[in-house]
Design an enzyme around this catalytic site. Structure first.
Site, PDB file in Angstrom:
ATOM      1  N   CYS A 154       0.826  -1.213   0.000  1.00  0.00           N
ATOM      2  CA  CYS A 154       0.000   0.000   0.000  1.00  0.00           C
ATOM      3  C   CYS A 154       0.861   1.266   0.000  1.00  0.00           C
ATOM      4  CB  CYS A 154      -0.958  -0.009   1.185  1.00  0.00           C
ATOM      5  SG  CYS A 154      -0.170  -0.300   2.789  1.00  0.00           S
ATOM      6  N   TYR A 155       1.826   1.356   0.904  1.00  0.00           N
ATOM      7  CA  TYR A 155       2.711   2.523   0.908  1.00  0.00           C
ATOM      8  C   TYR A 155       3.475   2.628  -0.415  1.00  0.00           C
ATOM      9  CZ  TYR A 155       2.245   3.426   5.977  1.00  0.00           C
ATOM     10  OH  TYR A 155       1.782   3.747   7.234  1.00  0.00           O
TER      11      TYR A 155
END
Length: 348
Positions: A154-155
């Site tokens: 996600c990051y």
């Protein structure tokens, strides 16, 4: 290519975690997908509606079949598991029968030494070269023929998408890049721990895993590929008291003669026609992408310090996990890329 009227058979391993549950929700309404198995060791033989009331109306039953059994029943299997497990389960024989979309980190890094430095022992080193990194907008051609797909973190999604075009076209300095990210607490998963109880999370804001977060080598690998030489970034994640969403702010120095207009033109060339990247004239907010597959990007130039400030927003459980996996599935099986993906954010 699968005929558009044909339903493929899909199974989800780890179906009762937050990411697994989002996959169930999305795939349950996909017109070209039949969910055949939901695997949960914790809730074996229990109706999913007994675990999550939002599924009271469904007849989904959790089971505990292993990957070998699933590969005979499925065209594609999603693995929503903690790191270190997928590499111990996936093998060439399973891949000869079905496609695997791994939601974890086991096949995201090409260098096994780097993986084992940041994670744990890898059990399928022979498959690393075959694994395809599933950042859809940047790797579509390879995704189409993939048998083993590594769904990005996600990051990393919120960081690589904004920075990749600028490094690929040589518009910014490769050193001194800072990535400052804030995430909702669903990114920590469903398992209970002291740091995620309400009294610890509410009215609190903190940085964590400074200079040691495991998404760092993933970001660096793919930005290095864009630039053509190895680079390092300073990545700092934070947790904020919201359920979902990631807002990343990136700082980079433009090379001499590079204007803000040329930066925006580059973004338009790379992403102007992309369905799930929105190039904005105002800084994005996490609420505008909540429950969607969008990555919103904004860029400006601080002329006093000659620093580009780039802001991106995604839903960490969606574009940062489940909906990107579904976008990958659509590409892999030849479906229209937006099929089954929500296009309007959840409000309030």
């Amino acid at each position: 290519m699968i005929e558009k009227s044909t339903k493929i058979k899909a199974s989800i391993v780890g179906s009762t975690g937050y990411v697994g549950l989002e996959l169930v929700r999305l795939l349950s309404t996909h017109p070209n997908v039949e969910l055949v198995r939901l695997i949960s060791q914790s809730y074996d033989k229990k109706p999913l509606g007994d675990v999550y009331g939002s599924f009271f109306h469904t007849d989904y039953i959790c089971s505990s079949e292993d990957l070998e059994e699933l590969s005979h029943l499925s065209d594609v299997i999603f693995l929503a598991l903690p790191h270190g497990i997928s590499s111990a389960k996936v093998n060439a024989e399973i891949l000869s029968r079905c496609k695997i979309i791994d939601m974890g980190a086991d096949f995201r890094l090409s260098d096994v030494k780097v993986y084992e430095e940041w994670y744990c022992e890898h059990h399928a080193k022979d498959l690393l070269k075959e694994a395809v990194y599933g950042l859809c907008e940047l790797n579509r051609a390879n995704i189409k023929s993939a048998r083993l797909l590594a769904n990005p973190g996600c990051y990393t999604t919120s960081s690589i998408l904004p920075l990749y075009p600028l490094l690929k076209d040589g518009l910014i300095e490769s050193s001194g890049i800072i990535i400052d990210s804030k995430s909702g607490f669903s990114g920590a998963g469903r398992s209970a721990n002291a740091d995620s109880v309400f009294s610890e999370v509410n009215e609190n804001f903190k940085a964590y895993k400074l200079a040691s977060h495991r998404h760092t080598p993933e970001i660096e690998e793919h930005l290095s590929m864009a630039h053509g030489t190895a680079l390092k970034v300073l990545f700092t994640p934070h947790l904020v008291p919201m359920q979902r969403g990631i807002l990343s702010v990136m700082y980079a120095k433009p090379l001499s003669g590079v204007s803000l207009d040329s930066i925006k033109e580059t973004y338009d060339i790379y992403y102007g026609l992309e369905r799930f990247i929105r190039l904005l004239d105002t800084p994005p907010e996490t609420r505008w992408v909540k429950g969607t597959n969008y990555c919103d990007i904004y860029v400006t130039l601080d002329s006093r310090t000659n620093t580009l400030v780039i802001v991106s927003a995604i839903d960490n459980l969606m574009k940062g996990a489940a909906s990107q996996a579904l976008q990958n599935l659509n590409i892999m099986f030849g479906f229209e890329e937006s099929t089954g993906l929500p296009l309007i954010a959840q409000l309030p």
